[in-house]
Design a protein around this motif. Sequence first.
Motif, mmCIF file in Angstrom:
data_model
loop_
_atom_site.group_PDB
_atom_site.id
_atom_site.type_symbol
_atom_site.label_atom_id
_atom_site.label_comp_id
_atom_site.label_asym_id
_atom_site.label_seq_id
_atom_site.Cartn_x
_atom_site.Cartn_y
_atom_site.Cartn_z
ATOM 1 N N TYR A 23 0.830 -1.201 0.000
ATOM 2 C CA TYR A 23 0.000 0.000 0.000
ATOM 3 C C TYR A 23 0.866 1.254 0.000
ATOM 4 O O TYR A 23 0.651 2.179 -0.788
ATOM 5 C CB TYR A 23 -0.941 -0.006 1.212
ATOM 6 N N ASP A 158 0.303 -6.887 -5.888
ATOM 7 C CA ASP A 158 -0.018 -5.464 -5.719
ATOM 8 C C ASP A 158 -1.407 -5.118 -6.237
ATOM 9 O O ASP A 158 -2.068 -4.228 -5.710
ATOM 10 C CB ASP A 158 1.020 -4.598 -6.437
ATOM 11 N N ILE A 161 -4.200 -5.120 -3.588
ATOM 12 C CA ILE A 161 -4.232 -3.906 -2.761
ATOM 13 C C ILE A 161 -4.713 -2.724 -3.609
ATOM 14 O O ILE A 161 -5.522 -1.913 -3.156
ATOM 15 C CB ILE A 161 -2.851 -3.608 -2.147
ATOM 16 N N PHE A 165 -8.110 -0.631 -2.666
ATOM 17 C CA PHE A 165 -8.067 0.784 -2.293
ATOM 18 C C PHE A 165 -8.288 1.718 -3.486
ATOM 19 O O PHE A 165 -8.006 2.909 -3.421
ATOM 20 C CB PHE A 165 -6.758 1.116 -1.573
#
Length: 191
Positions: A23, A158, A161, A165
């Motif tokens: 993140y 990745d 995440i 988000f």
Amino acid sequence: MEIGSFIVLGGIAALVFYAIAIYNALVSLKHAVTKAWANIDVLLKQRHDELPKLVETCKQYMQYEQETLERVMQARGAVSAAQQRGDIGALGAAEGQLRLGLGNLFAVAEAYPELKANETFQHLQSRITGLENSIADRREFYNESVNNNNVRIEQFPDLIIARLFNFKAAELLEFSAEETADVDMKGLFSG
């Protein structure tokens, strides 16, 4: 507590820390893109302020070249409008038109010895050429930042995440074929 519980808790803690690291890396990349764009924005504004001075200096000498001067100012307006809208695609096209117009303006200026000898013109030409080179360098850095961001948010793990988000891909600053083509110097002087 059993050793198995410690292993499970340790594994969960490691995953949480790994997710936090991903993140934070994605946030860093997102802000690198924003920073790279801000650097371009500063240079575009400086060039935007210098162009009217150059055109005014040229108008004093280039009475028969009004169309060339008008094209530069129209392209300047298009760059400014795209910049204000945050439209990267339109900015790339407008930048191509402006660079082409400036190339034409500087080529046509060769036919005006008094203009070429004018100290203000020389200073403005040098300043705008320097800004153009800086903008080109910053465009390269911006596109590199965008590419790093876009690759990272598509890579596993990745992308988990990134999707969780809502990290978005950024748009590359691309240029038209017209901008990357060679300027027809013979055509500029035969008209």
